[in-house]
Design a protein around this motif. Structure first.
Motif, PDB file in Angstrom:
ATOM      1  N   GLU A  98       0.817  -1.207   0.000  1.00  0.00           N
ATOM      2  CA  GLU A  98       0.000   0.000   0.000  1.00  0.00           C
ATOM      3  C   GLU A  98       0.853   1.261   0.000  1.00  0.00           C
ATOM      4  O   GLU A  98       0.386   2.313  -0.405  1.00  0.00           O
ATOM      5  N   GLN A  99       2.097   1.166   0.437  1.00  0.00           N
ATOM      6  CA  GLN A  99       3.005   2.310   0.432  1.00  0.00           C
ATOM      7  C   GLN A  99       3.800   2.405  -0.871  1.00  0.00           C
ATOM      8  O   GLN A  99       4.672   3.255  -1.003  1.00  0.00           O
TER       9      GLN A  99
ATOM     10  N   ASP B  82       7.544  -2.241  -4.312  1.00  0.00           N
ATOM     11  CA  ASP B  82       7.383  -3.206  -5.392  1.00  0.00           C
ATOM     12  C   ASP B  82       7.174  -4.616  -4.845  1.00  0.00           C
ATOM     13  O   ASP B  82       7.788  -5.005  -3.850  1.00  0.00           O
ATOM     14  N   LEU B  83       6.330  -5.372  -5.513  1.00  0.00           N
ATOM     15  CA  LEU B  83       6.005  -6.730  -5.078  1.00  0.00           C
ATOM     16  C   LEU B  83       7.244  -7.631  -5.032  1.00  0.00           C
ATOM     17  O   LEU B  83       7.358  -8.498  -4.160  1.00  0.00           O
ATOM     18  N   VAL B  84       8.194  -7.404  -5.929  1.00  0.00           N
ATOM     19  CA  VAL B  84       9.425  -8.205  -5.938  1.00  0.00           C
ATOM     20  C   VAL B  84      10.226  -7.971  -4.658  1.00  0.00           C
ATOM     21  O   VAL B  84      10.777  -8.912  -4.072  1.00  0.00           O
ATOM     22  N   VAL B  85      10.272  -6.733  -4.214  1.00  0.00           N
ATOM     23  CA  VAL B  85      10.989  -6.418  -2.973  1.00  0.00           C
ATOM     24  C   VAL B  85      10.301  -7.087  -1.788  1.00  0.00           C
ATOM     25  O   VAL B  85      10.962  -7.660  -0.915  1.00  0.00           O
ATOM     26  N   ILE B  86       8.977  -7.041  -1.761  1.00  0.00           N
ATOM     27  CA  ILE B  86       8.227  -7.679  -0.683  1.00  0.00           C
ATOM     28  C   ILE B  86       8.473  -9.185  -0.683  1.00  0.00           C
ATOM     29  O   ILE B  86       8.672  -9.795   0.365  1.00  0.00           O
ATOM     30  N   LYS B  87       8.482  -9.775  -1.868  1.00  0.00           N
ATOM     31  CA  LYS B  87       8.765 -11.212  -2.000  1.00  0.00           C
ATOM     32  C   LYS B  87      10.109 -11.557  -1.371  1.00  0.00           C
ATOM     33  O   LYS B  87      10.225 -12.513  -0.607  1.00  0.00           O
TER      34      LYS B  87
ATOM     35  N   VAL C 123      -5.067  -7.002  -1.481  1.00  0.00           N
ATOM     36  CA  VAL C 123      -4.507  -5.655  -1.345  1.00  0.00           C
ATOM     37  C   VAL C 123      -4.314  -5.040  -2.719  1.00  0.00           C
ATOM     38  O   VAL C 123      -4.636  -3.877  -2.944  1.00  0.00           O
ATOM     39  N   ARG C 124      -3.815  -5.845  -3.657  1.00  0.00           N
ATOM     40  CA  ARG C 124      -3.593  -5.345  -5.012  1.00  0.00           C
ATOM     41  C   ARG C 124      -4.903  -4.922  -5.645  1.00  0.00           C
ATOM     42  O   ARG C 124      -4.977  -3.888  -6.314  1.00  0.00           O
ATOM     43  N   LEU C 125      -5.962  -5.684  -5.455  1.00  0.00           N
ATOM     44  CA  LEU C 125      -7.264  -5.321  -6.013  1.00  0.00           C
ATOM     45  C   LEU C 125      -7.780  -4.016  -5.409  1.00  0.00           C
ATOM     46  O   LEU C 125      -8.321  -3.160  -6.110  1.00  0.00           O
ATOM     47  N   ARG C 126      -7.582  -3.856  -4.122  1.00  0.00           N
ATOM     48  CA  ARG C 126      -8.016  -2.618  -3.463  1.00  0.00           C
ATOM     49  C   ARG C 126      -7.237  -1.422  -4.010  1.00  0.00           C
ATOM     50  O   ARG C 126      -7.805  -0.366  -4.273  1.00  0.00           O
ATOM     51  N   LEU C 127      -5.933  -1.587  -4.225  1.00  0.00           N
ATOM     52  CA  LEU C 127      -5.117  -0.511  -4.774  1.00  0.00           C
ATOM     53  C   LEU C 127      -5.534  -0.180  -6.196  1.00  0.00           C
ATOM     54  O   LEU C 127      -5.550   0.985  -6.599  1.00  0.00           O
ATOM     55  N   GLN C 128      -5.906  -1.200  -6.975  1.00  0.00           N
ATOM     56  CA  GLN C 128      -6.382  -0.964  -8.334  1.00  0.00           C
ATOM     57  C   GLN C 128      -7.694  -0.192  -8.317  1.00  0.00           C
ATOM     58  O   GLN C 128      -7.883   0.738  -9.105  1.00  0.00           O
ATOM     59  N   ARG C 129      -8.587  -0.557  -7.416  1.00  0.00           N
ATOM     60  CA  ARG C 129      -9.856   0.172  -7.309  1.00  0.00           C
ATOM     61  C   ARG C 129      -9.625   1.624  -6.911  1.00  0.00           C
ATOM     62  O   ARG C 129     -10.259   2.530  -7.429  1.00  0.00           O
TER      63      ARG C 129
END
Length: 64
Positions: free
Chosen positions: A4-5, A8-13, A31-37
């Motif tokens: 949410e901040q 990048d997803l790769v860094v989180i992985k 979370v990704r869907l909420r961010l897209q919305r």
């Protein structure tokens, strides 16, 4: 929270130690869907505000 901040997803992985990004993406898909919305809602607000401004001509685009 990192996603949410804008982290990048790769860094989180890598931080979580997941071997495959699909695992991370699957776990945090909600979370990704909420961010897209939120992004779509923000775009809608921006586009609506340009419709009210006579200095900005209307732009129409076809999305396929």
């Amino acid at each position: 929270m990192l996603l949410e901040q804008g982290v990048d997803l790769v860094v989180i992985k890598e931080l979580l130690g997941h071997t495959h990004i699909g695992v991370t993406a699957g776990v945090y898909a909600h979370v990704r869907l909420r961010l897209q919305r939120q992004a779509i809602d923000t775009l809608g607000v921006v586009l609506a505000s340009t419709d009210d401004n006579p200095d900005n001509p209307s732009v129409t685009a076809v999305v396929r």
